[in-house]
Design an enzyme around this catalytic site. Structure first.
Site, PDB file in Angstrom:
ATOM      1  N   GLY A   1      -6.245  -0.467   0.728  1.00  0.00           N
ATOM      2  CA  GLY A   1      -4.960  -0.868   1.300  1.00  0.00           C
ATOM      3  C   GLY A   1      -3.898  -0.613   0.244  1.00  0.00           C
ATOM      4  N   ALA A   2      -2.868   0.131   0.597  1.00  0.00           N
ATOM      5  CA  ALA A   2      -1.900   0.577  -0.394  1.00  0.00           C
ATOM      6  C   ALA A   2      -1.312  -0.565  -1.228  1.00  0.00           C
ATOM      7  CB  ALA A   2      -0.795   1.384   0.289  1.00  0.00           C
TER       8      ALA A   2
ATOM      9  N   GLN B   1     -12.702  -0.367  11.271  1.00  0.00           N
ATOM     10  CA  GLN B   1     -11.980  -1.322  10.412  1.00  0.00           C
ATOM     11  C   GLN B   1     -11.735  -2.652  11.143  1.00  0.00           C
ATOM     12  OE1 GLN B   1     -10.997   1.815  11.032  1.00  0.00           O
ATOM     13  NE2 GLN B   1     -10.308   2.838   9.176  1.00  0.00           N
TER      14      GLN B   1
ATOM     15  N   ASP C   1       1.492   2.726   9.565  1.00  0.00           N
ATOM     16  CA  ASP C   1       1.463   3.535   8.350  1.00  0.00           C
ATOM     17  C   ASP C   1       2.834   4.119   8.045  1.00  0.00           C
ATOM     18  OD1 ASP C   1      -1.455   3.673   9.566  1.00  0.00           O
ATOM     19  OD2 ASP C   1      -1.549   3.920   7.388  1.00  0.00           O
TER      20      ASP C   1
END
Lengths: 359, 359
Positions: free
Chosen positions: A46-47, A210, A251
């Site tokens: 996860g960024a 996910q 995103d």
């Protein structure tokens, strides 16, 4: 509440996401090599979470250093360049590493003229650790703010019969992609803290699952009533009025409000419109890209066929069959009821509202 | 063309569907025990195919018999009762076995008075084999008729640029559930025979993946251009105009045209409506249940959670999480463009049209 990244006395403690959903174990990362490996192996993912972990990684890479100030900066640059090679695409990784380079530079400038090198190095090290901890708190605070704004939209959806807020979500935009709280799930976690009750239907989200592997895991671990469904069951869930709203992450959001998110989001948005239930998108302002006029300009990654044909290690389609495996889709703004940011809720027309929260 | 059930000199040859999609092997079944086992183990599956296989099973169970006529009928009944225990719910199984009991009774009545027992037994045996072969041809003929009617609807969908008819289908209503041709895929196979070209997108159809395991297998084996997608990619396929129509099968059609079919069909129908493409249902008249006024009365089986949580041989959801796993959904008649039967195409309003084809 589950936390993906923590500072634990003298190590960075990561929730090992490679072990989910069957094991909840933590990995104490004590040097930059272990952090590089943890990012590479998706122990942390996860960024936003990757960015914070990398910031700690920079500190871990220099904390044992002894020597003069010039050598210290050399060492710092080597550590930063090295950590930046751990994953190729997560923008937050590079942003976090650059922020630590600036932290060290600014700390050096702030030192009184003539400070001893060993003192200077100690001060800069302390500043690097403090910045990493600060980024951790910042991420949590931003998610909490987004959560509070989102909660204002969700509370009117509570079932009059029992007060439960029933939602459907797709993929994972939860706490495990951030330090904690997440984006799409932040309103749920903030709501639970304030005494609201939720029931979340989690689309499993093929091909990489996910939703069932991560979203269902974290909701359950955080005590939220959760039901896993296959993606193709969402229509029945809505037709049977089992949910009053949809909330998903994103995103990238284009300037007109078109939303790119995990494949399958578009179908959920069409269903929500058909069944007359709101479709909310949680988008930290860092995900809003005003340089793109519409979602048509968002590049959509196509991923290997094997993700579809060999799901989790077993072949489920004939050899050599054609496969279409786009990783994301674009939901047109007209299907989006509102976009929730940490700076407030944006409603259509999105062009103006998005400019306001970003600018 | 793949055929699930054949008569091969002195055995019933079954395509072993337990080996799909990785192996195409056939099993020669020479007695009633092997047939019972083949039906039980899903070597042969799909109600129409099971019925035909059981009819051959009845013949195989008595062909080695020697003795008098009374003992022959005893033996026949024992074989029929035994084969009926192979699977509990497939109506065609019981229907086919009863048809063979009637065949034997009628053949006995047709014999001239005073016929020798050994002659009578030989005649009845021959009649049982002939009936099984006839049922095989009947099933194929009905599917072909349905296919021809369906093809009339699909040909106008051909892409003007290249003449290819691009379709999306869900689950398996193909030749492998019947002797050959199938229902929803029959128009494709009949179309190929007549020189039309097709490209079929096959939803993988979670949780049991009949789309990728069976539909994609048979389409590919029969030379049809096929692309497997995860169920949640159908919206993108339609948004990108990759398909011009949808065709699916059905488990039961109510008198008002509501259609029960594999879970996920409803979502596809909503998407097709949103993107303005036709949604066709292939329904042999045997699937039309005029005793049910609407789809609300169709009982929907809920299946074990483990199909969702351990679907691909590996645990993909946390221990003890809630799961909703309905095996079917009901698509309201208003989303169905037309219902295709072996006796012609029915268009809205369905009440009247369905009565006509059934009555």
């Amino acid at each position: 509440m589950l936390q993906t990244v923590q500072w634990a006395a003298d190590a960075c403690r990561l929730l090992d996401q490679t072990k989910l959903p069957t094991e909840t174990t933590y990995l104490d990362v004590a040097d930059e090599h272990a952090m590089w490996d943890a990012i590479r192996r998706l122990v942390v993912r996860g960024a936003p979470a990757i960015g914070v972990a990398a910031a700690f990684g920079v500190y871990l890479g220099v904390r044992g250093f002894t020597g003069d100030l010039l050598e210290f900066y050399d060492r710092l640059n080597t550590v930063c360049d090295y950590l930046a090679t751990s994953r190729p695409t997560a923008v937050n990784l590079f942003w976090a590493i650059d922020r630590q380079r600036r932290t060290a530079r600014d700390a050096g400038r702030d030192l009184p003229a003539g400070a001893a090198d060993d003192h200077a190095v100690a001060v800069i090290k302390a500043r690097l650790l403090a910045t990493a901890k600060h980024m951790l708190d910042e991420d949590t605070a931003a998610c909490r703010k987004l959560g509070a704004h989102g909660l204002d939209l969700l509370t009117p959806l509570a079932d009059p019969a029992d007060g439960v807020i029933r939602l459907l979500t797709h993929c994972n935009a939860g706490g495990l992609a951030t330090v904690q709280y997440g984006t799409a799930l932040a309103p749920v976690y903030v709501g639970v803290e304030r005494g609201h009750r939720f029931h979340v239907y989690a689309d499993e989200t093929r091909p990489l699952l996910q939703g069932s592997r991560i979203t269902a895991f974290e909701l359950k671990a955080n005590g939220v009533d959760t039901t896993v469904i296959c993606d193709n069951m969402a229509a029945t869930v809505m037709a049977q009025k089992k949910v009053a709203g949809v909330i998903v992450g994103t995103d990238r959001v284009a300037a007109n409000g078109d939303v790119a998110n995990k494949i399958g989001t578009l179908g959920v948005a069409v269903l929500a419109r058909h069944y007359g239930i709101p479709f909310y998108v949680a988008a930290p302002t860092s995900s809003i890209d005003m340089s793109l006029a519409t979602g048509d300009q968002i590049p959509i990654e196509e991923r290997p066929a094997v993700e579809v044909t060999h799901g989790l290690g077993k072949q489920t389609a004939p050899d050599g069959v054609g496969v279409f495996n786009p990783a994301f889709d674009v939901t047109p703004a007209e299907l989006v009821t509102a976009i929730i940011t940490e700076r407030g809720v944006v409603r259509p027309p999105y062009g103006e509202g998005l400019r306001r929260v970003v600018g």
